[in-house]
Design a protein around this motif. Structure first.
Motif, PDB file in Angstrom:
ATOM      1  N   ASP A  42       0.811  -1.212   0.000  1.00  0.00           N
ATOM      2  CA  ASP A  42       0.000   0.000   0.000  1.00  0.00           C
ATOM      3  C   ASP A  42       0.855   1.277   0.000  1.00  0.00           C
ATOM      4  O   ASP A  42       2.040   1.252   0.307  1.00  0.00           O
ATOM      5  CB  ASP A  42      -0.922  -0.002   1.223  1.00  0.00           C
ATOM      6  CG  ASP A  42      -1.755  -1.262   1.263  1.00  0.00           C
ATOM      7  OD1 ASP A  42      -2.782  -1.310   0.572  1.00  0.00           O
ATOM      8  OD2 ASP A  42      -1.351  -2.205   1.968  1.00  0.00           O
TER       9      ASP A  42
ATOM     10  N   ALA B 249       0.774   3.670   2.087  1.00  0.00           N
ATOM     11  CA  ALA B 249       0.812   4.245   3.430  1.00  0.00           C
ATOM     12  C   ALA B 249       2.163   4.910   3.686  1.00  0.00           C
ATOM     13  O   ALA B 249       3.207   4.342   3.391  1.00  0.00           O
ATOM     14  CB  ALA B 249       0.565   3.147   4.464  1.00  0.00           C
TER      15      ALA B 249
ATOM     16  N   TYR C  87      -2.652   2.259   9.757  1.00  0.00           N
ATOM     17  CA  TYR C  87      -2.753   1.900   8.354  1.00  0.00           C
ATOM     18  C   TYR C  87      -3.169   0.440   8.208  1.00  0.00           C
ATOM     19  O   TYR C  87      -2.519  -0.450   8.753  1.00  0.00           O
ATOM     20  CB  TYR C  87      -1.415   2.122   7.645  1.00  0.00           C
ATOM     21  CG  TYR C  87      -0.873   3.519   7.816  1.00  0.00           C
ATOM     22  CD1 TYR C  87      -1.317   4.550   6.999  1.00  0.00           C
ATOM     23  CD2 TYR C  87       0.069   3.801   8.796  1.00  0.00           C
ATOM     24  CE1 TYR C  87      -0.827   5.839   7.146  1.00  0.00           C
ATOM     25  CE2 TYR C  87       0.559   5.090   8.952  1.00  0.00           C
ATOM     26  CZ  TYR C  87       0.113   6.106   8.132  1.00  0.00           C
ATOM     27  OH  TYR C  87       0.591   7.379   8.290  1.00  0.00           O
TER      28      TYR C  87
ATOM     29  N   VAL D 267      -3.023  -2.446   5.874  1.00  0.00           N
ATOM     30  CA  VAL D 267      -2.105  -2.703   4.772  1.00  0.00           C
ATOM     31  C   VAL D 267      -2.236  -4.137   4.263  1.00  0.00           C
ATOM     32  O   VAL D 267      -2.762  -5.012   4.944  1.00  0.00           O
ATOM     33  CB  VAL D 267      -0.633  -2.444   5.183  1.00  0.00           C
ATOM     34  CG1 VAL D 267      -0.425  -0.977   5.545  1.00  0.00           C
ATOM     35  CG2 VAL D 267      -0.210  -3.360   6.320  1.00  0.00           C
TER      36      VAL D 267
END
Length: 182
Positions: free
Chosen positions: A100, A102, A110, A112
């Motif tokens: 991701d 993030a 987050y 993910v």
């Protein structure tokens, strides 16, 4: 232990990096749970290690198989000698990457997806799993629960106990990371 940590970082160091980009976890918690009609089996360890590079999003985990602790000593012996053969395959190891976008340098939680290769019982298998990474005040925590089909890693279960051990085992990992100082 120092040599194990050094190995962690060699896996992550494919390009020049700044020290504050790499975080390590020396007491990563791993557990697994097997639920079957006849018996539930659970084991835990805090002897795993992990590293994450917040810039490249490379992530690494390694756990000594023999470090898992069971409620019953006999289960632990069977696990190490008969099923996971920890003398022959002493570690489980995962090398992967957060997929991701993030920004792991900024505070936040987050959700993910991590993809990589798990080597367990001498067998490599690609996994793509969901997890959570939380960044707060310069600290990072990560956690995930995922399923492993034991046949995928050529772990043989004798017919006599096949109803005692699930075909799919739930694995949980939790890590608290600190920045690595060079």
């Amino acid at each position: 232990m120092k040599s194990l940590i050094c190995l962690l970082f060699l896996a992550l160091l494919s390009s020049p990096l700044l020290a504050q980009d790499i975080f390590s976890s020396k007491n990563t918690h791993f557990s697994f749970f097997s639920s079957s009609p006849l018996e539930d089996i659970e084991a835990k360890t805090e002897k795993g290690v992990s590293a994450i590079n917040i810039k490249t999003k490379a992530i690494y985990f390694k756990v000594p198989i023999a470090s898992f602790q069971f409620r019953q000593k006999l289960m632990q012996e069977h696990f190490n000698q008969n099923y996971l053969e920890s003398d022959k395959y002493p570690y489980a190891e995962f090398k992967g990457k957060v997929l991701d976008d993030a920004d792991l340098s900024k505070d936040g939680t987050y959700q993910v997806t991590v993809e990589g290769i798990l080597n367990l019982h001498g067998v490599d298998k690609t996994y793509k799993e969901k997890g959570t990474i939380t960044v707060k005040g310069g600290n990072i925590t990560a956690g995930a629960t995922f399923n492993i089909r034991i046949a995928d890693h050529r772990i043989d279960i004798p017919t006599i106990v096949v109803k005692n051990i699930a075909e799919v085992v739930a694995v949980t990992v939790n890590a608290l990371y600190t920045v690595v100082n060079r």
